[in-house]
Design an enzyme around this catalytic site. Structure first.
Site, short mmCIF file in Angstrom:
data_model
loop_
_atom_site.label_atom_id
_atom_site.label_comp_id
_atom_site.label_asym_id
_atom_site.label_seq_id
_atom_site.Cartn_x
_atom_site.Cartn_y
_atom_site.Cartn_z
N ARG A 182 80.15 -42.45 10.13
CA ARG A 182 81.19 -41.44 9.89
C ARG A 182 81.94 -41.07 11.17
NH1 ARG A 182 79.40 -43.17 6.17
NH2 ARG A 182 78.61 -42.22 4.28
N SER A 234 79.91 -34.97 0.51
CA SER A 234 78.92 -34.40 1.43
C SER A 234 79.61 -33.52 2.47
CB SER A 234 78.17 -35.51 2.16
OG SER A 234 77.41 -36.24 1.22
N GLU A 305 80.64 -32.96 8.23
CA GLU A 305 81.38 -34.20 7.92
C GLU A 305 82.80 -33.86 7.48
OE1 GLU A 305 79.34 -37.26 5.68
OE2 GLU A 305 81.21 -37.86 4.69
C1 LIG Z 1 83.05 -36.58 -5.13
C2 LIG Z 1 83.20 -37.15 -3.75
C3 LIG Z 1 82.39 -38.21 -3.35
C4 LIG Z 1 82.52 -38.75 -2.06
N1 LIG Z 1 81.70 -39.78 -1.70
C5 LIG Z 1 81.80 -40.30 -0.47
C6 LIG Z 1 80.94 -41.39 -0.07
O1 LIG Z 1 80.14 -41.89 -0.84
N2 LIG Z 1 81.07 -41.86 1.19
C7 LIG Z 1 81.97 -41.35 2.08
O2 LIG Z 1 82.01 -41.83 3.22
N3 LIG Z 1 82.80 -40.33 1.73
C8 LIG Z 1 82.74 -39.79 0.49
N4 LIG Z 1 83.56 -38.76 0.13
C9 LIG Z 1 84.50 -38.19 1.13
C10 LIG Z 1 85.94 -38.73 1.08
O3 LIG Z 1 86.29 -39.27 -0.18
C11 LIG Z 1 86.19 -39.76 2.17
O4 LIG Z 1 85.95 -39.21 3.47
C12 LIG Z 1 87.63 -40.29 2.11
O5 LIG Z 1 87.83 -41.33 3.03
C13 LIG Z 1 88.69 -39.22 2.43
O6 LIG Z 1 89.94 -39.77 2.08
P1 LIG Z 1 91.18 -38.82 1.74
O7 LIG Z 1 92.35 -39.69 1.54
O8 LIG Z 1 90.84 -37.92 0.64
O9 LIG Z 1 91.31 -38.03 3.11
P2 LIG Z 1 91.75 -36.51 3.32
O10 LIG Z 1 90.65 -35.63 2.85
O11 LIG Z 1 93.09 -36.27 2.78
O12 LIG Z 1 91.78 -36.47 4.90
C14 LIG Z 1 90.58 -36.59 5.66
C15 LIG Z 1 90.95 -36.70 7.15
O13 LIG Z 1 91.62 -37.92 7.38
C16 LIG Z 1 92.90 -37.69 7.96
N5 LIG Z 1 93.81 -38.70 7.43
C17 LIG Z 1 94.26 -38.83 6.15
N6 LIG Z 1 95.02 -39.92 6.05
C18 LIG Z 1 95.07 -40.49 7.29
C19 LIG Z 1 95.70 -41.65 7.83
N7 LIG Z 1 96.45 -42.45 7.08
N8 LIG Z 1 95.52 -41.92 9.16
C20 LIG Z 1 94.77 -41.12 9.93
N9 LIG Z 1 94.15 -39.99 9.47
C21 LIG Z 1 94.29 -39.70 8.16
C22 LIG Z 1 93.26 -36.26 7.57
O14 LIG Z 1 94.14 -35.70 8.52
C23 LIG Z 1 91.90 -35.60 7.62
O15 LIG Z 1 91.58 -35.26 8.94
C24 LIG Z 1 83.46 -38.21 -1.15
C25 LIG Z 1 84.29 -37.14 -1.58
C26 LIG Z 1 84.18 -36.63 -2.86
C27 LIG Z 1 85.07 -35.50 -3.29
#
Ligand SMILES: Cc1cc2nc3c(=O)[nH]c(=O)nc-3n(C[C@H](O)[C@H](O)[C@H](O)COP(=O)(O)OP(=O)(O)OC[C@H]3O[C@@H](n4cnc5c(N)ncnc54)[C@H](O)[C@@H]3O)c2cc1C
Length: 314
Positions: A182, A234, A305
């Site tokens: 992570r 998480s 996280e």
């Molecule tokens: C039900 C559920 C289950 C999940 N399971 C997992 C799992 O199994 N494993 C896991 O690792 N994560 C998991 N996650 C967490 C999450 O889905 C991941 O971290 C995912 O990559 C976040 O993507 P997002 O587009 O929603 O990012 P956002 O939440 O929109 O942004 C997260 C961060 O990334 C930055 N960001 C967004 N886009 C970019 C870009 N293009 N370039 C640079 N920075 C950027 C944002 O500024 C912010 O700081 C889960 C979440 C939920 C709700």
């Protein structure tokens, strides 16, 4: 790390503004753009259609001195109740290109991870199944090196292209990105925007077999994770070598603990759920209670996280 390109054409700002002002929404609610459904409004929100828009918006933010934020599917952020100042680039529906190039697959930053996983199945390549249940975008997934079921994005990633506020386009390989649990170099450069990523198609397999494995992984997740979709997954990282964060939180007696509408899941204690109108302040207070109690009772410092905005970009 080589700048491939520096965006520096002599376009006067007035012309840029004329084209771009239609892109920018003011005082736009952010809670509906997150899975937690929590947070205030964005002072300005824009969804760039393509890389050209990204450059224009980044340049405008620089000229105006607006702090810059990125939002994908909002599945790993806690947005403050006071919202975000400056300019937020919303990428969930932007940069959606997904194309095969020989033995690689290229995906724009806004491509949802389940779509990437499905594309690999259709092409007959395994290794992407674990992404099918993660509700985020490719860009954010690179930043945190997302993972599940013992696999991480690092296992399939070939290289990424990143736009910097200095209006440079960088190409980075996994070793240059310093991908770990992570974590990546991008945590130190929160204003670098991942615009595209390229993945290796290295393990051919029958689509039926891959689909079965993907379905099994998703079924497994359902047995472990709460059904309420209003979470960020998480909240804390699993401490190295120790029991998982969920176990530590459960042992500290937090399952079902409630603060306003923020509730620690009874099914998986590392999930905090929004049972209605939870606020960021309530979630933060609950997280602080959890950290203090786990430290007191088990001597483990839980590390966050989930990303707090705007704090983590200060
Ligand atoms: C039900 C559920 C289950 C999940 N399971 C997992 C799992 O199994 N494993 C896991 O690792 N994560 C998991 N996650 C967490 C999450 O889905 C991941 O971290 C995912 O990559 C976040 O993507 P997002 O587009 O929603 O990012 P956002 O939440 O929109 O942004 C997260 C961060 O990334 C930055 N960001 C967004 N886009 C970019 C870009 N293009 N370039 C640079 N920075 C950027 C944002 O500024 C912010 O700081 C889960 C979440 C939920 C709700």
């Amino acid at each position: 790390m080589r700048p491939l390109f520096i965006y520096g054409d002599p376009m006067p700002s007035k012309i840029i503004l004329k084209n771009i002002s239609q892109l920018i929404l003011e005082n736009h609610p952010l809670a509906p753009l997150t899975t937690w459904r929590i947070g205030g409004t964005a002072a300005r929100l824009a969804a760039p259609a393509d890389l050209e828009d990204v450059w224009k918006l980044m340049r405008l933010a620089q000229e105006r001195g607006w702090p810059l934020f990125f939002l994908g599917r909002g599945s790993n952020v806690l947005i403050d109740d006071a919202g975000l100042p400056g300019l937020t680039l919303h990428l969930a529906k932007s940069l959606q290109n997904l194309t095969r190039h020989g033995d690689t697959l290229r995906a724009g930053a806004g491509v949802p991870l389940p779509r990437l996983a499905q594309a690999a199945v259709r092409l007959g390549f395994s290794g992407f199944e674990f992404l099918a249940g993660i509700p985020g975008t490719v860009g954010a997934a690179v930043r945190l090196n997302v993972g599940a079921e013992g696999q991480t994005l690092a296992g399939v990633l070939k290289r990424v292209w990143v736009a910097t506020p200095q209006l440079q386009l960088l190409e980075l390989t996994p070793p240059e990105l310093g991908l770990g649990y992570r974590t990546s170099l991008l945590l130190n450069f929160p204003h670098w925007l991942v615009v595209e990523a390229e993945f290796n198609l290295a393990h051919p397999a029958g689509p039926e077999a891959i689909r079965d494995r993907m379905a099994a992984l998703i079924a497994q997740r359902k047995t472990r994770q709460p059904a309420n979709p209003r979470s960020c997954g998480s909240v804390f990282k699993n401490p190295p070598g120790g029991p998982a964060a969920g176990r530590l939180i459960e042992a500290a007696g937090f399952k079902g603990r409630r603060l306003g509408d923020a509730v620690v899941s009874r099914k998986h204690a590392n999930f905090i759920l929004n049972h209605g109108h939870a606020t960021a302040a309530q979630v933060k207070a609950l997280m602080a209670d959890i950290q203090a109690k786990v430290w007191q009772t088990q001597g483990v410092a839980l590390e966050r996280e989930v990303v707090w905005l705007p704090e983590d970009l200060a």
